[in-house]
Design an enzyme around this catalytic site. Structure first.
Site, PDB file in Angstrom:
ATOM      1  N   LYS A  38      -1.208   0.787 -25.275  1.00 47.43           N
ATOM      2  CA  LYS A  38      -1.697   0.953 -26.841  1.00 47.43           C
ATOM      3  C   LYS A  38      -0.400   1.007 -27.611  1.00 47.43           C
ATOM      4  CE  LYS A  38      -6.294   2.978 -26.044  1.00 47.43           C
ATOM      5  NZ  LYS A  38      -6.368   3.953 -24.952  1.00 47.43           N
ATOM      6  N   ARG A  94      -1.391  -2.366 -18.871  1.00 39.14           N
ATOM      7  CA  ARG A  94      -2.811  -1.613 -19.023  1.00 39.14           C
ATOM      8  C   ARG A  94      -2.656  -0.521 -17.791  1.00 39.14           C
ATOM      9  NH1 ARG A  94      -6.958  -1.992 -21.527  1.00 39.14           N
ATOM     10  NH2 ARG A  94      -5.906  -3.746 -22.508  1.00 39.14           N
ATOM     11  N   TYR A 134       0.861  -1.213  -0.104  1.00 39.52           N
ATOM     12  CA  TYR A 134      -0.018  -0.018   0.095  1.00 39.52           C
ATOM     13  C   TYR A 134       0.862   1.213  -0.089  1.00 39.52           C
ATOM     14  CZ  TYR A 134      -5.110  -0.019  -0.040  1.00 39.52           C
ATOM     15  OH  TYR A 134      -6.186   0.023  -0.313  1.00 39.52           O
ATOM     16  N   THR A 170      -2.532   6.538 -22.440  1.00 37.78           N
ATOM     17  CA  THR A 170      -2.478   5.091 -21.833  1.00 37.78           C
ATOM     18  C   THR A 170      -1.199   4.628 -22.075  1.00 37.78           C
ATOM     19  OG1 THR A 170      -3.834   4.602 -23.921  1.00 37.78           O
ATOM     20  CG2 THR A 170      -4.877   4.900 -21.907  1.00 37.78           C
ATOM     21  N   GLU A 188      -0.505   4.852  -0.627  1.00 40.84           N
ATOM     22  CA  GLU A 188      -1.214   6.164  -0.926  1.00 40.84           C
ATOM     23  C   GLU A 188      -0.284   7.167  -0.742  1.00 40.84           C
ATOM     24  OE1 GLU A 188      -4.761   6.186   1.301  1.00 40.84           O
ATOM     25  OE2 GLU A 188      -5.738   4.451   0.197  1.00 40.84           O
ATOM     26  N   ASP A 199      -4.957  14.506 -25.521  1.00 40.24           N
ATOM     27  CA  ASP A 199      -5.222  12.986 -25.201  1.00 40.24           C
ATOM     28  C   ASP A 199      -4.305  12.310 -26.139  1.00 40.24           C
ATOM     29  OD1 ASP A 199      -5.975  10.477 -24.781  1.00 40.24           O
ATOM     30  OD2 ASP A 199      -8.045  11.293 -24.261  1.00 40.24           O
TER      31      ASP A 199
END
Ligand code: DSN
Length: 428
Positions: free
Chosen positions: A237, A243, A55, A234, A57, A208
């Site tokens: 691609k 991903r 974890y 992303t 954060e 984008d």
């Protein structure tokens, strides 16, 4: 079905069987979805690593949990590699997806109710560019630009971004943010006119680059980084990573972007995916990746020419990136995108139906089909093979009601895939 050799540690029989089925699907059928790719074994291994246990954060040096010494180094490495790859001031590698990245930018730069000028969904824009079905349209007011009308004169390109329309709408609506970038558009998107229009109306510019990030990294498409306030993308691609999403931005926006991603949008970052992103960013800096990006574009051009030769109309008359958008109506007036996608699936060719500009059919049915070369170029297909794939697609679609034809095409597809396994040399 035998299990995938890449998943040898998985002992859950049901999951092993499903992974084996997917391994077989990916390596015996053609993957032509323009937003997909085959990540390297190194990327897959990092994404499956023990970093999933942690974890974290917060951000490196400012975490809400202990024990993040190593994770801080992992995330810093990914951020350093990403800023170096794109020549950017600042990077955020935590977005779980491109959609999260886009929404985080809106949250960072805008107030609720502000106006955003972005591309129409049915002309190539993304859901997060203001689709009524996306939460983005609940919080912000979208105005949409489109493409020029279809042209049947090869000397006059049609269905390209209509910059007069972008400028007119910008002057009329005074958006706080202009979004450049698309999800179904096969031409180079020049960031310069977008910057000029944004400056004219005092708007921020977000680019984008989800689809073309790998082409930018590989040096075959112009970089929007010098022109845009923020660039989102992303990582899975054309960039060929795990991903996920990422953001690069000018230093002046860094703090607001980071706060919008965490805690604004997300909780704990996926540090195993961030490690895999770091691996992919390093891969994308290698000369071999520039060569790959060049081949993706050359293959798309050859694929487009061969598809046109088979009687398909190319939206915008061709391609300058990794994608070809087909208008199916000239090939067969009865053939919808939905029927084409399903018939090609049965023939072992994976594609997706897509609306085309001014599509008379619904987004669920469509008159278009979108195909791309990023994944199968990774697998080793070249221009001659893509030309052959165009022939296989046409054969399958003409014989879509004849199972014997589809079976025959599927056999030819399997032979092509057997000769071009993307994981050849890595698995037994
Ligand atoms: N769904 C992605 C694509 O296929 O283009 C965009 O989010």
């Amino acid at each position: 079905m035998s299990p995938s050799p890449l998943d040898r540690w998985i002992t859950d029989d049901e999951v092993v069987a499903l992974l084996g089925d997917e391994w077989a699907r990916q390596t015996t059928t053609l993957q032509l979805i323009a937003s997909e790719n085959f990540a390297s074994p190194a990327v897959l291994a990092a994404a499956g690593s023990i970093l999933t246990n942690k974890y974290a954060e917060g951000y490196p040096g400012r975490r809400y949990y202990g024990g993040n010494q190593v994770v801080d180094e992992v995330e810093d490495l990914a951020r350093r590699r990403l800023t170096a790859l794109f020549g950017a001031d600042h990077a955020n590698v935590q977005p779980h997806s491109g959609a999260n990245a886009n929404v985080a930018v809106y949250e960072a730069l805008l107030e609720p109710g502000d106006t955003i000028l972005a591309m129409r969904l049915d002309q190539g824009g993304h859901l997060t560019h203001g689709s009524p079905a996306s939460i983005t349209s609940t919080f912000w007011r979208f105005v949409s630009y489109g493409v020029t009308p279809r042209s049947d004169d090869p000397a006059v390109p049609g269905e390209v971004i209509d910059f007069d329309n972008v400028r007119d709408l910008a002057l009329a609506h005074r958006p706080r943010l202009i979004v450049a970038g698309a999800t179904a558009y096969s031409r180079v998107i020049d960031p310069v006119p977008f910057r000029e229009i944004a400056d004219e109306v005092g708007a921020y510019l977000m680019f984008d680059s989800a689809h073309v990030a790998g082409l930018i990294a590989g040096g075959v498409h112009p970089s929007p980084v010098p022109y845009a306030d923020v660039v989102t993308f992303t990582t899975h691609k054309t960039l060929r990573g795990p991903r996920g999403g990422a953001i690069v931005c000018r230093e002046e926006h860094a703090k607001r972007i980071d706060s919008a991603v965490f805690p604004g949008q997300q909780g704990g970052p996926l540090e195993h995916v961030i490690a895999a992103k770091a691996v992919a960013f390093e891969e994308a800096r290698q000369p071999a990746f520039a060569d790959y990006a060049g081949r993706v574009v050359a293959n798309a051009r050859a694929f487009a020419a061969a598809l046109e030769g088979q009687g398909f109309r190319l939206v915008s008359g061709g391609t300058e990136n990794h994608m070809v958008l087909l208008d199916l109506r000239d090939f067969d007036g009865e053939l919808t995108g939905k029927v084409a996608q399903e018939a090609l699936d049965r023939a072992g060719i994976t594609t997706n139906r897509n609306t085309i500009p001014d599509d008379p059919r619904s987004a669920f049915v469509t008159s278009g089909l979108r195909v791309g070369t990023a994944a199968e170029t990774t697998a080793g297909l070249g221009e001659a093979e893509f030309a052959a794939v165009a022939g296989l697609m046409a054969r399958a679609l003409r014989g879509r009601d004849d199972e014997a034809v589809l079976t025959e095409v599927r056999r030819d597809v399997a032979a092509l895939c057997a000769a071009h396994n993307p994981y050849q040399g890595f698995v037994g």
